[in-house]
Design a protein around this motif. Structure first.
Motif, PDB file in Angstrom:
ATOM      1  N   ILE A 136       0.832  -1.219   0.000  1.00  0.00           N
ATOM      2  CA  ILE A 136       0.000   0.000   0.000  1.00  0.00           C
ATOM      3  C   ILE A 136       0.860   1.260   0.000  1.00  0.00           C
ATOM      4  N   TYR A 137       1.801   1.353   0.957  1.00  0.00           N
ATOM      5  CA  TYR A 137       2.587   2.582   1.078  1.00  0.00           C
ATOM      6  C   TYR A 137       3.696   2.664   0.033  1.00  0.00           C
ATOM      7  N   GLY A 138       4.170   1.510  -0.449  1.00  0.00           N
ATOM      8  CA  GLY A 138       5.135   1.524  -1.545  1.00  0.00           C
ATOM      9  C   GLY A 138       4.508   2.082  -2.812  1.00  0.00           C
ATOM     10  N   ASN A 139       3.277   1.649  -3.099  1.00  0.00           N
ATOM     11  CA  ASN A 139       2.558   2.182  -4.253  1.00  0.00           C
ATOM     12  C   ASN A 139       2.285   3.672  -4.093  1.00  0.00           C
ATOM     13  N   MET A 140       2.081   4.103  -2.846  1.00  0.00           N
ATOM     14  CA  MET A 140       1.842   5.522  -2.583  1.00  0.00           C
ATOM     15  C   MET A 140       3.068   6.353  -2.967  1.00  0.00           C
ATOM     16  N   VAL A 141       4.250   5.856  -2.639  1.00  0.00           N
ATOM     17  CA  VAL A 141       5.489   6.544  -3.012  1.00  0.00           C
ATOM     18  C   VAL A 141       5.632   6.589  -4.533  1.00  0.00           C
ATOM     19  N   MET A 142       5.369   5.456  -5.185  1.00  0.00           N
ATOM     20  CA  MET A 142       5.518   5.379  -6.634  1.00  0.00           C
ATOM     21  C   MET A 142       4.562   6.340  -7.344  1.00  0.00           C
ATOM     22  N   GLY A 176      11.528  -3.156   5.858  1.00  0.00           N
ATOM     23  CA  GLY A 176      10.927  -3.666   4.632  1.00  0.00           C
ATOM     24  C   GLY A 176      10.350  -2.558   3.784  1.00  0.00           C
ATOM     25  N   TYR A 177       9.760  -1.574   4.441  1.00  0.00           N
ATOM     26  CA  TYR A 177       9.186  -0.443   3.715  1.00  0.00           C
ATOM     27  C   TYR A 177      10.285   0.337   2.993  1.00  0.00           C
ATOM     28  N   PHE A 178      11.396   0.611   3.687  1.00  0.00           N
ATOM     29  CA  PHE A 178      12.509   1.332   3.065  1.00  0.00           C
ATOM     30  C   PHE A 178      13.034   0.568   1.854  1.00  0.00           C
ATOM     31  N   LEU A 179      13.190  -0.742   2.025  1.00  0.00           N
ATOM     32  CA  LEU A 179      13.740  -1.568   0.961  1.00  0.00           C
ATOM     33  C   LEU A 179      12.859  -1.522  -0.278  1.00  0.00           C
ATOM     34  N   TYR A 180      11.582  -1.789  -0.091  1.00  0.00           N
ATOM     35  CA  TYR A 180      10.670  -1.858  -1.238  1.00  0.00           C
ATOM     36  C   TYR A 180      10.283  -0.477  -1.752  1.00  0.00           C
ATOM     37  N   SER A 181      10.216   0.514  -0.857  1.00  0.00           N
ATOM     38  CA  SER A 181       9.861   1.860  -1.303  1.00  0.00           C
ATOM     39  C   SER A 181      10.946   2.450  -2.192  1.00  0.00           C
ATOM     40  N   ALA A 182      12.196   2.110  -1.907  1.00  0.00           N
ATOM     41  CA  ALA A 182      13.279   2.572  -2.783  1.00  0.00           C
ATOM     42  C   ALA A 182      13.094   1.998  -4.183  1.00  0.00           C
ATOM     43  N   TYR A 197      10.164   0.976  -5.437  1.00  0.00           N
ATOM     44  CA  TYR A 197       8.966   1.627  -5.978  1.00  0.00           C
ATOM     45  C   TYR A 197       9.291   3.032  -6.498  1.00  0.00           C
ATOM     46  N   ALA A 198      10.120   3.774  -5.751  1.00  0.00           N
ATOM     47  CA  ALA A 198      10.483   5.136  -6.164  1.00  0.00           C
ATOM     48  C   ALA A 198      11.283   5.106  -7.460  1.00  0.00           C
ATOM     49  N   ALA A 199      12.187   4.137  -7.575  1.00  0.00           N
ATOM     50  CA  ALA A 199      12.977   4.013  -8.805  1.00  0.00           C
ATOM     51  C   ALA A 199      12.079   3.679  -9.993  1.00  0.00           C
ATOM     52  N   ILE A 200      11.097   2.802  -9.781  1.00  0.00           N
ATOM     53  CA  ILE A 200      10.159   2.447 -10.851  1.00  0.00           C
ATOM     54  C   ILE A 200       9.333   3.668 -11.253  1.00  0.00           C
ATOM     55  N   GLY A 201       8.864   4.423 -10.238  1.00  0.00           N
ATOM     56  CA  GLY A 201       8.083   5.621 -10.518  1.00  0.00           C
ATOM     57  C   GLY A 201       8.861   6.648 -11.311  1.00  0.00           C
ATOM     58  N   ALA A 202      10.164   6.764 -11.006  1.00  0.00           N
ATOM     59  CA  ALA A 202      10.999   7.736 -11.726  1.00  0.00           C
ATOM     60  C   ALA A 202      11.301   7.281 -13.146  1.00  0.00           C
ATOM     61  N   ALA A 203      11.276   5.983 -13.378  1.00  0.00           N
ATOM     62  CA  ALA A 203      11.665   5.458 -14.689  1.00  0.00           C
ATOM     63  C   ALA A 203      10.547   5.538 -15.719  1.00  0.00           C
ATOM     64  N   PRO A 262       8.920  -8.517 -10.258  1.00  0.00           N
ATOM     65  CA  PRO A 262      10.062  -8.730  -9.352  1.00  0.00           C
ATOM     66  C   PRO A 262       9.855  -8.126  -7.963  1.00  0.00           C
ATOM     67  N   VAL A 263       8.901  -7.192  -7.828  1.00  0.00           N
ATOM     68  CA  VAL A 263       8.627  -6.581  -6.528  1.00  0.00           C
ATOM     69  C   VAL A 263       7.632  -7.426  -5.740  1.00  0.00           C
ATOM     70  N   ILE A 264       6.561  -7.864  -6.391  1.00  0.00           N
ATOM     71  CA  ILE A 264       5.502  -8.619  -5.716  1.00  0.00           C
ATOM     72  C   ILE A 264       5.925 -10.052  -5.438  1.00  0.00           C
TER      73      ILE A 264
END
Length: 430
Positions: A194-200, A307-313, A315-321, A334-336
């Motif tokens: 949920i929060y990883g997608n929010m960052v993305m 875990g949030y930091f790991l996956y949010s990073a 997610y953020a990279a995917i969002g930027a790409a 690869p994330v899920i």
């Protein structure tokens, strides 16, 4: 560092002031408690419905063994033929018709249950047990065996469980540990998604609106990415704390007002409760009290943040790409996949053998350790294993954040191109 603090504050306030965030923060506990109350009400309502079952016993051997109760009423239609009994059951809309044919020597009768819909599993099991017990006693008597003597000779063995220190536990202890560990692992997975997608989505939104071009001129990309992750993380923790407090208060109030208790259960639920002896129930309470709740709570917070930091990073990279949320689908597997793998390993490997090789290895692998280790903790984990798992997770976070920052730095200003994995690899070299 000052810019990082400003970004964290901006992201946090942007999240907590968002109307959707506020509504879901206060509405989610209400929905959850409402669902619990509704399920409890529907279970009791469904159990209070009295079933009328007709019996057509051509052998006249079993009808007397079926006693009516609060849940089921048995009606004897053995004096009429089967077709007439079927007609009566259909017209009066009974629950069903149990037909028992004439008995033959050394054979099991072909017993049938006629109903408009398939009968409940618990009800059918009880009927089968009643007939099976009667047939068994009948065959024993035919062979000249004293049934009462067998019943008196039957011994019930209840094996006690305790460790070498003398601490006792119950057979339900494993299920208690499984429930608490499984709930913690599943909640963590949901929060990360949920929060990883929010960052993305936040990164994609700013990139799409071209706001990022202004922000990036005065802020380092890595600070912007970390600020988004930290700000959203704090908002998530705030929301989670509110959920726990509001959910607990509302559940307590609703339970007190409605007066729901175990005494209101009927049918199979009540039978299951009654089968638990006072000693077993007392031991079950002791087992729950023995669980390392403080360690589980602290570990949940540590692994949630890690875990949030790991996956949010990621997610953020995917969002930027990417330029839009549709293009993120190619990178989501690869994330899920590691999160789902952690859940499956937890529910199948950890429960079967919490200290086995598979459970231990996956509780150290950083992509699955937040979930698997949380499921192992109720079963008892050595402090050095926990420390090693957290240390590996922290080191991996540092590496993943460094990689994500390099992708973020290039991808955040890239437009009009749908990148692939080869492009991401090239961006790491810039």
């Amino acid at each position: 560092m000052r810019n990082l603090k400003l970004i964290i504050k901006r992201e946090y306030l942007a999240r907590v002031k968002n109307k959707a965030f506020i509504v879901m923060t206060f509405l989610s506990p209400l929905i959850l408690v409402g669902m619990i109350v509704l399920i409890a009400y529907l279970v009791n309502l469904n159990s209070e419905e009295k079933r009328v079952v007709a019996i057509n016993d051509e052998s006249n051997q079993f009808v007397a063994d079926f006693k009516s109760s609060e849940d089921v009423e048995f009606i004897d239609l053995s004096t009429i033929d089967l077709e007439a009994a079927k007609t009566i059951v259909r017209e009066k809309e009974y629950y069903g018709l149990l037909h028992i044919p004439q008995l033959k020597e050394n054979t099991i009768p072909d017993i049938q249950f006629f109903a408009k819909e398939a009968p409940a599993f618990g009800f059918l099991t009880q009927v089968e047990k009643t007939i099976s017990d009667k047939l068994t006693n009948r065959q024993l008597l035919a062979r000249g065996i004293d049934v009462d003597l067998i019943a008196e000779s039957r011994a019930k063995v209840d094996i006690g469980i305790q460790n070498f220190s003398g601490e006792k536990t119950s057979k339900m202890s494993t299920y208690v540990k499984m429930f608490f560990g499984g709930a913690a692992g599943y909640l963590l997975m949901m929060f990360i998604i949920i929060y990883g997608n929010m960052v993305m989505r936040s990164v994609i939104e700013e990139k799409t609106n071209r706001i990022i071009e202004i922000i990036i001129s005065s802020v380092k990309p890595i600070h912007l990415m970390l600020g988004k992750i930290l700000g959203t993380s704090l908002a998530g923790i705030t929301q989670f704390i509110i959920w726990v407090i509001l959910g607990g208060v509302m559940l307590t109030v609703v339970t007190a007002i409605s007066g729901m208790s175990m005494a209101e259960l009927h049918g199979p639920q009540q039978q299951a409760v009654e089968q638990i002896s006072d000693n077993e129930l007392q031991q079950l309470v002791i087992d729950i009290a023995k669980l390392p709740m403080l360690l589980l709570l602290v570990s949940f917070l540590v692994y949630f943040i890690g875990g949030y930091f790991l996956y949010s990073a990621i997610y953020a990279a995917i969002g930027a790409a990417v330029d839009n949320e549709t293009d993120t689908q190619q990178f989501m597997l690869p994330v899920i996949l590691p999160l789902m793998l952690g859940i499956y390993v937890g529910f199948f490997a950890v429960i079967e053998n919490p200290h086995g090789v598979v459970s231990t290895v996956f509780s150290m692998v950083p992509l699955t350790s937040p979930i698997v280790m949380l499921m192992r903790i109720p079963f008892g984990v050595a402090w050095w294993e926990l420390a090693l798992s957290v240390a590996i997770l922290i080191l991996t976070i540092a590496g993943v954040v460094w990689i994500a920052a390099k992708i973020y730095r290039v991808g955040i200003l890239m437009y009009g191109k749908k990148p692939g994995y080869k492009d991401l690899y090239k961006w790491l070299k810039y």
